[in-house]
Design an enzyme around this catalytic site. Structure first.
Site, mmCIF file in Angstrom:
data_model
loop_
_atom_site.group_PDB
_atom_site.id
_atom_site.type_symbol
_atom_site.label_atom_id
_atom_site.label_comp_id
_atom_site.label_asym_id
_atom_site.label_seq_id
_atom_site.Cartn_x
_atom_site.Cartn_y
_atom_site.Cartn_z
ATOM 1 N N CYS A 81 -16.304 2.083 6.813
ATOM 2 C CA CYS A 81 -15.432 3.271 6.786
ATOM 3 C C CYS A 81 -13.982 2.947 6.440
ATOM 4 C CB CYS A 81 -15.489 3.974 8.129
ATOM 5 S SG CYS A 81 -17.172 4.180 8.713
ATOM 6 N N HIS B 95 -16.768 12.934 6.836
ATOM 7 C CA HIS B 95 -16.530 11.493 6.761
ATOM 8 C C HIS B 95 -17.103 10.969 5.450
ATOM 9 C CE1 HIS B 95 -15.745 7.475 7.736
ATOM 10 N NE2 HIS B 95 -16.083 7.451 9.005
ATOM 11 N N HIS C 247 -7.828 8.101 11.986
ATOM 12 C CA HIS C 247 -9.200 7.881 11.534
ATOM 13 C C HIS C 247 -10.058 9.050 12.020
ATOM 14 C CE1 HIS C 247 -12.549 5.700 9.951
ATOM 15 N NE2 HIS C 247 -13.146 5.597 11.113
#
Lengths: 409, 79
Positions: A170, A339, A302
């Site tokens: 990620c 995401h 995040h």
């Protein structure tokens, strides 16, 4: 004298929009892209279907690409490369670098991808495992390999300098942008096309994510009470980074400056986040940018919406900034675009830079109520801001952390 | 049902990502930018669609697009 790195082009595609303008227009007013998705898409020959929240790109608009390149350019490519090419084309167009000699040998391509061409591999494996056909399409490897987007962009733009894909789950594209900045600082290149792409909304990838227990069944609610987990998106985001004097000399419009990058590895656990590792990356980015910890900043968190990640990130932010945190503004744009795994860091940095430019923090949506474990100065509605600096956080599975710092031009 | 030459040309256009109207029979595969991997992809799709096996050596001597189509057409017609 240190070579400074500026941003002269932006491009992105996601469920939110197919260029930076549309993306900003929607996110600024709290319009999210998360909706119910049924997988597999466009294939009714598979017995299993799953439904759940996601932020898909229903149909990639290829007009911008076709105006520049032959149809052949993207015809049969995996969505991973298609997304990357779309975003790179927009960014290079905005930077007005098409046809520039700098592309030849003084430009690098540095992309972050969490996984390769999921669709390509899944179709290939289906033949083997489901149908028992011992033959795969000859393009399976060239189309599915994780580095394909870098190669395809290099071929289209005639870039003969360093080109590669790096992977840190990620945080992939945040690492890519940071390392690209160092390439320019070190004088290896004058321009870098840096960012990331991900095309993970496929049945196999979905089931694998689902089995981790990290996915929400409702929607993405970063830092909210009753948040369930993450929601997958897909797409790409690209920046044209350029050595400042090079940009000035050619009269390019400078959109922002990339002044700092910090990265760290938790070296602790393959899925659980570690506050100490996160703090190390944030502090390293501030040190690199020579930005004091008490300067008021826009923080693009995040903020995945998982219970553990959000609480750990909140604790790290409190520990790093202390009382100065109150003067900052925290945004969590995954609530709108989902995401994008490897592409998240780049998309969030891009949106954060536009937010600085516009003086507006886009709202965190889907937030129900405050979680005491996530006491942060959250932008729960669109907020006017006058911050000059953006700190953009990416904290990946496996404890790979990357933090980028940008400032207004 | 047997495919027409047009069907085969359409598959080549699709797999090699070239517009069908650019596929002149006299043109060499090279000049059309059809690489060996594109040839493999075309054969893969033909084999799938028409349940035929085409070996590498069958097409080894083909130079122009027309010759390539001829070989494929002959193989498919012989089923």
């Amino acid at each position: 004298m240190k070579r400074r790195v500026v941003v002269t082009g932006l491009g992105c595609v996601s469920g939110l929009g197919q260029d930076a303008d549309e993306t900003w227009r929607r996110i600024a007013v709290g319009d999210g892209a998360i909706r119910e998705l049924t997988l597999p898409r466009g294939d009714d020959t598979i017995a299993l279907t799953v439904r759940g929240p996601a932020a898909p790109i229903d149909c990639l608009h290829t007009g911008r690409i076709e105006a520049r390149f032959a149809t052949r350019a993207i015809g049969k490519l995996d969505p991973l490369a298609r997304f990357a090419i779309a975003a790179a084309t927009e960014a290079v167009e905005q930077a007005k670098l098409f046809g520039s000699p700098v592309l030849d040998e003084r430009t690098s391509i540095l992309l972050g991808c969490g996984s390769g061409g999921n669709a390509t591999f899944e179709i290939g494996y289906r033949r083997l495992f489901e149908h028992g056909i011992g033959k795969a399409h000859p393009q399976t490897i060239p189309n599915g390999m994780i580095s394909a987007p870098a190669s395809q962009i290099a071929m289209l733009l005639g870039i003969h300098g360093p080109a590669m894909v790096l992977s840190s789950a990620c945080a992939s594209s945040a690492h890519a942008i940071g390392e690209a900045m160092h390439m320019i600082r070190a004088g290896r290149v004058d321009v870098s096309i840096a960012g990331g792409a991900e095309a993970c909304l496929t049945l196999g990838s979905w089931m694998a994510w689902h089995s981790l227990g990290a996915m929400a069944t409702d929607t993405c609610r970063p830092f909210s009470i009753d948040r369930q987990g993450l929601v997958l998106g897909e797409g790409a985001a690209m920046l044209v980074l350029e050595e400042r004097e090079h940009a000035v000399a050619r009269g390019a419009a400078i959109l922002a400056e990339l002044i700092g990058y910090g990265s760290s590895s938790d070296a602790r656990h393959i899925t659980t986040p570690d506050r100490a590792g996160i703090e190390r990356a944030i502090r390293a980015a501030h040190a690199d940018a020579e930005l004091p910890l008490d300067a008021p900043i826009l923080i693009s968190s995040h903020g995945t919406g998982t219970r553990l990640n959000d609480a750990t990130e909140a604790a790290a932010l409190q520990a790093v900034y202390g009382p100065a945190l109150a003067a900052n503004t925290v945004i969590a744009t995954k609530s709108a675009h989902g995401h994008l795994i490897g592409a998240s860091g780049a998309l969030e940095f891009l949106i954060g830079l536009i937010a600085l430019q516009k003086g507006l923090a886009p709202p965190i949506i889907n937030h129900l109520a405050t979680d005491p474990a996530c006491a942060l100065p959250l932008a729960l509605s669109a907020q006017a801001i006058d911050h000059k600096h953006l700190v953009s956080n990416s904290f990946a599975f496996g404890g790979l952390n990357a933090v980028l710092i940008g400032r207004v031009a | 049902m047997l495919p027409t030459r047009q069907t085969i040309i359409a598959i080549i256009a699709d797999e090699a990502r070239i517009e069908a109207d650019k596929l002149e029979p006299e043109a060499t595969l090279d000049s059309l930018g059809i690489a060996s991997l594109d040839v493999m992809s075309v054969l893969f799709v033909i084999e799938e669609k028409f349940d035929v096996i085409i070996q590498q050596e069958d097409i080894a001597a083909t130079d122009t697009l027309g010759q390539f189509v001829d070989v494929i057409f002959a193989k498919v017609a012989a089923i």
